[in-house]
Write a protein that holds these residues in place. Structure first.
Motif, PDB file in Angstrom:
ATOM      1  N   GLU A 118       0.800  -1.219   0.000  1.00 23.16           N
ATOM      2  CA  GLU A 118       0.000   0.000   0.000  1.00 23.16           C
ATOM      3  C   GLU A 118       0.840   1.280   0.000  1.00 23.16           C
ATOM      4  O   GLU A 118       0.481   2.267  -0.646  1.00 23.16           O
ATOM      5  CB  GLU A 118      -0.930   0.023   1.214  1.00 23.16           C
ATOM      6  CG  GLU A 118      -1.931  -1.120   1.274  1.00 23.16           C
ATOM      7  CD  GLU A 118      -3.082  -0.954   0.301  1.00 23.16           C
ATOM      8  OE1 GLU A 118      -3.169   0.115  -0.338  1.00 23.16           O
ATOM      9  OE2 GLU A 118      -3.889  -1.894   0.184  1.00 23.16           O
ATOM     10  N   LEU A 119       1.954   1.264   0.745  1.00 22.94           N
ATOM     11  CA  LEU A 119       2.726   2.488   0.948  1.00 22.94           C
ATOM     12  C   LEU A 119       4.062   2.476   0.220  1.00 22.94           C
ATOM     13  O   LEU A 119       4.664   3.534   0.028  1.00 22.94           O
ATOM     14  CB  LEU A 119       2.970   2.721   2.447  1.00 22.94           C
ATOM     15  CG  LEU A 119       1.737   2.700   3.355  1.00 22.94           C
ATOM     16  CD1 LEU A 119       2.146   2.954   4.804  1.00 22.94           C
ATOM     17  CD2 LEU A 119       0.704   3.721   2.900  1.00 22.94           C
ATOM     18  N   GLY A 120       4.550   1.285  -0.137  1.00 17.27           N
ATOM     19  CA  GLY A 120       5.819   1.189  -0.833  1.00 17.27           C
ATOM     20  C   GLY A 120       7.008   1.623   0.001  1.00 17.27           C
ATOM     21  O   GLY A 120       7.992   2.140  -0.534  1.00 17.27           O
ATOM     22  N   VAL A 121       6.942   1.399   1.311  1.00 16.51           N
ATOM     23  CA  VAL A 121       8.037   1.817   2.188  1.00 16.51           C
ATOM     24  C   VAL A 121       8.772   0.604   2.752  1.00 16.51           C
ATOM     25  O   VAL A 121       8.149  -0.419   3.056  1.00 16.51           O
ATOM     26  CB  VAL A 121       7.524   2.689   3.355  1.00 16.51           C
ATOM     27  CG1 VAL A 121       6.905   3.975   2.833  1.00 16.51           C
ATOM     28  CG2 VAL A 121       6.523   1.925   4.230  1.00 16.51           C
ATOM     29  N   PRO A 122      10.087   0.691   2.912  1.00 14.91           N
ATOM     30  CA  PRO A 122      10.813  -0.362   3.624  1.00 14.91           C
ATOM     31  C   PRO A 122      10.434  -0.345   5.104  1.00 14.91           C
ATOM     32  O   PRO A 122      10.074   0.706   5.655  1.00 14.91           O
ATOM     33  CB  PRO A 122      12.286   0.012   3.436  1.00 14.91           C
ATOM     34  CG  PRO A 122      12.302   1.016   2.328  1.00 14.91           C
ATOM     35  CD  PRO A 122      10.990   1.730   2.391  1.00 14.91           C
ATOM     36  N   THR A 123      10.521  -1.490   5.749  1.00 17.77           N
ATOM     37  CA  THR A 123      10.211  -1.613   7.172  1.00 17.77           C
ATOM     38  C   THR A 123      11.269  -2.488   7.827  1.00 17.77           C
ATOM     39  O   THR A 123      12.021  -3.194   7.151  1.00 17.77           O
ATOM     40  CB  THR A 123       8.813  -2.237   7.386  1.00 17.77           C
ATOM     41  OG1 THR A 123       8.760  -3.511   6.714  1.00 17.77           O
ATOM     42  CG2 THR A 123       7.707  -1.350   6.823  1.00 17.77           C
ATOM     43  N   VAL A 124      11.325  -2.471   9.145  1.00 11.05           N
ATOM     44  CA  VAL A 124      12.318  -3.249   9.883  1.00 11.05           C
ATOM     45  C   VAL A 124      11.654  -4.433  10.569  1.00 11.05           C
ATOM     46  O   VAL A 124      10.754  -4.251  11.407  1.00 11.05           O
ATOM     47  CB  VAL A 124      13.059  -2.388  10.930  1.00 11.05           C
ATOM     48  CG1 VAL A 124      13.993  -3.258  11.779  1.00 11.05           C
ATOM     49  CG2 VAL A 124      13.856  -1.289  10.242  1.00 11.05           C
ATOM     50  N   HIS A 125      12.068  -5.638  10.190  1.00  4.02           N
ATOM     51  CA  HIS A 125      11.652  -6.855  10.892  1.00  4.02           C
ATOM     52  C   HIS A 125      12.618  -7.018  12.059  1.00  4.02           C
ATOM     53  O   HIS A 125      13.774  -7.399  11.891  1.00  4.02           O
ATOM     54  CB  HIS A 125      11.734  -8.058   9.945  1.00  4.02           C
ATOM     55  CG  HIS A 125      11.237  -9.334  10.558  1.00  4.02           C
ATOM     56  ND1 HIS A 125      11.974 -10.067  11.458  1.00  4.02           N
ATOM     57  CD2 HIS A 125      10.070 -10.002  10.382  1.00  4.02           C
ATOM     58  CE1 HIS A 125      11.283 -11.137  11.807  1.00  4.02           C
ATOM     59  NE2 HIS A 125      10.131 -11.122  11.175  1.00  4.02           N
TER      60      HIS A 125
END
Length: 298
Positions: A118-125
């Motif tokens: 939806e946002l196309g942003v990287p995230t931190v697992h």
């Protein structure tokens, strides 16, 4: 991110213990960050596995993401419930808020996957604020977990080493994935996972090998692995011996598979950037990333 930034802590899944959440807040503040906590972060409701009503949890998450003063959103814990929020979020408003950082794991896989789509942003697992490796010990967080989280937030992450190779080779691609159970549960939804052209990261906890087989088979039959470039396998705490079924289901895909990464559940919990370019190298039995333009994997 940098010291002095404001970060928010929310509870989109299960309820956090107040003592652990308070201790976790102090430790995040110790990184030089300003912390605000969602209004409903410690809520409860009649379904005791949820941290308050769906609408309240969604409101906290959306408010934190859309707050221009907030640079990152930490999740307090996993459990279950994040997937129930996906249809309640105003994705247009969150998209307009721009790029920020979401940090969490386990049930937060539902958000990682939806945020990517939806946002196309990287995230931190990575580890969560009120989890044992961050807040469970009154003397301090688990050192390797803490250093990996600090590096992910403020600098270049070190490669994460595995302990075995299920299929040899080298692969480069954007890292995606997370908890196997959550990824399988999103099949057939508008947030169905796809690993095409990517490196798939998978982990789980307390699942028997036959259940792992079932979930992998579901993803395979749904086409999630079509065009995958490589597979990185994290921790499988309480899953018996999962490697025969992992090799049986994934080894025939013809891509490199590295396993035994200390990421997912258990201790330590290394932080991984999802949505960023990474490299699997089975010669060094490692996953390196994020790899940005002009850089090479170490």
């Amino acid at each position: 991110m940098q010291q002095g930034d404001t970060v928010a802590i929310v509870s989109p899944s299960g309820p956090a213990a107040a003592v652990l959440l308070g201790r976790g807040v102090e430790r995040i503040e110790g990184l030089g960050l300003k912390v605000v906590t969602g209004a409903h972060a410690l809520d409860r409701q009649r379904l005791d596995y949820l941290a308050g009503d769906d609408a309240a949890r969604a409101a906290d998450l959306q408010a934190a993401w859309c707050d221009p003063a907030v640079s990152a959103v930490f999740c307090s814990r996993g459990g279950y419930g994040a997937g129930r929020l996906l249809g309640l979020l105003d994705w247009d408003a969150m998209r307009a808020a721009g790029r920020k950082v979401l940090i969490g794991s386990s049930d937060i896989t539902a958000l990682h996957n939806a945020f990517a789509i939806e946002l196309g942003v990287p995230t931190v697992h990575g580890p969560m604020v009120a989890c044992d490796v961050i807040a469970g010990d009154e003397h301090g967080p688990e050192p390797l977990t803490w250093e990996s989280l600090r590096a992910a937030l403020f600098g270049a992450s070190e490669p994460v080493r595995g302990d075995r190779v299920l299929a040899p080779g080298r692969a480069e691609g954007v890292l995606t994935g997370g908890n196997l159970s959550l990824l399988a549960s999103m099949c057939g939804t508008r947030w169905q996972p796809s690993f095409e052209g990517r490196i798939a990261f998978l982990e789980d906890v307390a699942e028997e090998p036959y259940r792992i087989d079932r979930m992998l088979t579901q993803l395979l039959q749904a086409g999630a692995f079509d065009g995958v470039r490589g597979i990185a396998l994290g921790s499988w705490v309480g899953c018996g011996d999962p490697y025969p079924v992992l090799e049986d289901r994934l080894g025939s895909l013809g891509v490199p598979v590295v396993a035994g990464l200390a990421a997912g559940h258990g201790s330590p919990q290394m932080s991984l950037w999802l949505g960023e370019l990474g490299v699997i190298d089975t010669e060094s039995c490692s996953l390196a990333g994020p790899i940005r333009d002009g850089e090479q994997a170490r």
